[in-house]
Design an enzyme around this catalytic site. Structure first.
Site, mmCIF file in Angstrom:
data_model
loop_
_atom_site.group_PDB
_atom_site.id
_atom_site.type_symbol
_atom_site.label_atom_id
_atom_site.label_comp_id
_atom_site.label_asym_id
_atom_site.label_seq_id
_atom_site.Cartn_x
_atom_site.Cartn_y
_atom_site.Cartn_z
ATOM 1 N N ARG A 10 -17.842 7.754 -16.612
ATOM 2 C CA ARG A 10 -17.725 8.331 -15.367
ATOM 3 C C ARG A 10 -16.604 7.739 -14.868
ATOM 4 O O ARG A 10 -16.395 6.398 -15.227
ATOM 5 C CB ARG A 10 -18.827 8.344 -14.217
ATOM 6 C CG ARG A 10 -19.992 8.930 -14.614
ATOM 7 C CD ARG A 10 -19.971 10.520 -14.282
ATOM 8 N NE ARG A 10 -21.072 11.182 -14.282
ATOM 9 C CZ ARG A 10 -21.661 11.731 -15.501
ATOM 10 N NH1 ARG A 10 -20.948 11.494 -16.507
ATOM 11 N NH2 ARG A 10 -22.839 12.389 -15.476
ATOM 12 N N CYS B 253 8.456 3.221 7.852
ATOM 13 C CA CYS B 253 9.454 4.122 8.696
ATOM 14 C C CYS B 253 10.767 4.146 8.137
ATOM 15 O O CYS B 253 11.605 3.519 7.396
ATOM 16 C CB CYS B 253 9.674 3.002 10.041
ATOM 17 S SG CYS B 253 11.098 3.662 10.922
ATOM 18 N N ASP C 130 -1.931 -6.286 -2.404
ATOM 19 C CA ASP C 130 -1.522 -6.194 -3.634
ATOM 20 C C ASP C 130 -1.288 -7.621 -4.309
ATOM 21 O O ASP C 130 -1.356 -7.692 -5.566
ATOM 22 C CB ASP C 130 -0.211 -5.476 -3.895
ATOM 23 C CG ASP C 130 -0.362 -3.838 -3.399
ATOM 24 O OD1 ASP C 130 -1.722 -3.519 -3.347
ATOM 25 O OD2 ASP C 130 0.563 -3.255 -3.161
ATOM 26 N N SER D 248 -0.275 -8.125 2.519
ATOM 27 C CA SER D 248 -0.347 -6.958 1.357
ATOM 28 C C SER D 248 -1.531 -7.226 0.475
ATOM 29 O O SER D 248 -1.932 -8.277 0.258
ATOM 30 C CB SER D 248 0.735 -6.909 0.490
ATOM 31 O OG SER D 248 0.598 -6.062 -0.532
ATOM 32 N N GLU E 242 -3.862 0.897 -10.895
ATOM 33 C CA GLU E 242 -3.003 2.189 -10.623
ATOM 34 C C GLU E 242 -1.968 2.141 -11.236
ATOM 35 O O GLU E 242 -1.333 3.190 -11.502
ATOM 36 C CB GLU E 242 -3.277 2.358 -9.143
ATOM 37 C CG GLU E 242 -2.491 1.398 -8.458
ATOM 38 C CD GLU E 242 -2.355 1.790 -6.773
ATOM 39 O OE1 GLU E 242 -2.867 2.880 -6.276
ATOM 40 O OE2 GLU E 242 -1.871 0.949 -6.022
HETATM 41 O O1 F6P Z 1 0.635 -1.915 -0.914
HETATM 42 C C1 F6P Z 1 -0.889 -1.495 -0.676
HETATM 43 C C2 F6P Z 1 -1.121 -0.329 -1.351
HETATM 44 O O2 F6P Z 1 -2.746 -0.010 -0.920
HETATM 45 C C3 F6P Z 1 -1.260 -0.137 -2.766
HETATM 46 O O3 F6P Z 1 -2.426 -1.087 -3.137
HETATM 47 C C4 F6P Z 1 -1.136 1.438 -3.111
HETATM 48 O O4 F6P Z 1 -0.612 1.647 -4.069
HETATM 49 C C5 F6P Z 1 -0.551 2.004 -1.644
HETATM 50 O O5 F6P Z 1 -0.600 0.908 -0.674
HETATM 51 C C6 F6P Z 1 -1.132 3.248 -1.250
HETATM 52 O O6 F6P Z 1 -0.401 3.493 -0.123
HETATM 53 P P1 F6P Z 1 -0.942 4.530 0.969
HETATM 54 O O7 F6P Z 1 -1.753 4.144 1.901
HETATM 55 O O8 F6P Z 1 0.477 4.934 1.974
HETATM 56 O O9 F6P Z 1 -1.489 5.653 0.356
#
Ligand code: F6P
Length: 368
Positions: free
Chosen positions: A280, A76, A153, A151, A252
């Site tokens: 791949r 938000c 992460d 989260s 990532e």
């Molecule tokens: O924070 C969780 C997460 O899934 C991260 O691992 C990823 O970078 C991000 O959110 C992706 O965000 P969105 O779902 O907004 O694309």
């Protein structure tokens, strides 16, 4: 009686529903009224019975295992502005909310603490403008908040695990197991991108749990020449020992030592050009965030939900906002602001190329 509200914010994570369920039921069990704020901070800013709803025991039946968050979440923008927080304050007072538990990542928890710190000036402004009565002003002089960390992460300092990270890890491992079968059949290499934003926890743990050949994480950057040589040497050695498949996991957020991203395409090109492997790329994407919560996340979310209700009931204007953490298998309270600060300083250290500092900060245990 206190009126305790719960909200989920930021990216959804398996176990958020279990956390909401535990908070609602623990609040009711302790003789309080429980509320859910739907759609994260944007629901708080919009307010009204559509977004701030009283919840009863049976409303959360069946939520323990379910993935995602049934009360919705959002990233938000309005809440980042003072006018948004002023509207949220008014909506909370109108709904009679005394305490708020936020389940989310570091950004969401920073917002919660800022809201609490600003609360006295927000209610004073509403009172001056005549938007709340003197009675409401007196009854809501202080806002108790508490954070629970949700989260996938696992990127928050001061806690060993965030709600959702083990479910996501399980999903990633399952997906890599599927890929293994086809990789083995064709003697192929697969470069697999996993989520984690700036944190390599998911990639590292998934790589170990699936015996990947090589793993790229943001916390261990190296130059293109170094990682190419190292990876090729290891993959070639594995192939020489008769391994028919190659799995490389790329977080990532993986970066080289010049801070440029290491992409799956970079890694594939090196495997193709130098080792002549049929390669791949698979980006696992949002599959990693879905599905039921694993047992650990259900337990963590439930125990932390109960602890969060205790924390808001015991909170005083003097005590800093708590965050519920898990440290060496014990559910503990940590000062929320410090945990967020520590998490942010890791990112700052990475930006400043001080990797040693970033790693030691991430590993350091914040002492209350
Ligand atoms: O924070 C969780 C997460 O899934 C991260 O691992 C990823 O970078 C991000 O959110 C992706 O965000 P969105 O779902 O907004 O694309």
């Amino acid at each position: 009686t206190k009126n305790i509200a719960v909200m989920t914010s930021g990216g959804d994570a398996p176990g958020m529903n279990a956390n909401v369920r535990a908070i609602i039921r623990a609040a009711i069990y302790k003789g309080c009224k429980a509320f859910a704020v739907y759609e994260g901070y944007s629901g708080l800013v919009k307010g009204g019975p559509q977004y701030i709803r009283e919840m009863h025991w049976n409303d959360v039946r069946g939520w323990l295992a379910e993935g995602g968050t049934n009360i919705g979440t959002a990233r938000c923008m309005e809440f980042k502005e003072r006018w948004g927080r002023l509207a949220a304050c008014k909506n909370m007072i109108e709904a009679g909310i005394d305490a708020l538990v936020v389940c989310g990542g570091d950004g969401s928890l920073t917002g919660a603490d800022l809201f609490r710190a600003e609360w006295p000036s927000l209610i004073a402004e509403l009172h001056e403008k005549g938007e709340i009565t003197s009675q409401q002003y007196e009854n809501h002089k202080h806002l108790n908040i508490c954070g629970t960390v949700g989260s996938i992460d696992n990127d928050m300092s001061s806690t060993d695990a965030t709600i959702g990270c083990y479910s996501s890890l399980a999903r990633i491992c399952e997906a890599i197991d599927y890929i293994d079968a086809t990789a083995n059949s064709h003697q192929r290499a697969f470069v697999i991108e996993v989520m984690g934003r700036h944190c390599g926890w998911l990639a590292l743990m998934a790589g170990i749990a699936t015996s990947a050949d090589y793993i790229f994480i943001p916390e261990k950057p190296s130059s293109r020449k170094d990682w190419s040589d190292h990876m090729c040497q290891i993959v070639a050695a594995h192939r020489a020992r008769g391994k028919r498949k190659t799995i490389v996991v790329v977080a990532e957020g993986a970066i080289a030592s010049d801070l440029t991203p290491i992409t799956c395409e970079d890694v594939r090109d090196v495997l193709v050009e130098r080792l002549k492997l049929d390669t791949r790329i698979t980006t696992l994407g949002h599959v990693q965030r879905g599905g039921n919560a694993v047992a650990y996340d259900r337990l963590l979310a439930t125990m932390q939900g109960v602890a969060a209700v205790d924390a808001v009931l015991e909170g005083t204007p003097e005590t800093p906002s708590p965050m519920i953490a898990v440290v060496e298998n014990k559910i503990v309270r940590k000062p929320l602001v410090e945990a967020v600060k520590l998490t942010k300083s890791v990112a700052e250290a990475i930006n400043a190329k001080d990797f040693a500092k970033a790693i030691s900060l991430r590993d350091s245990e914040f002492v209350e």
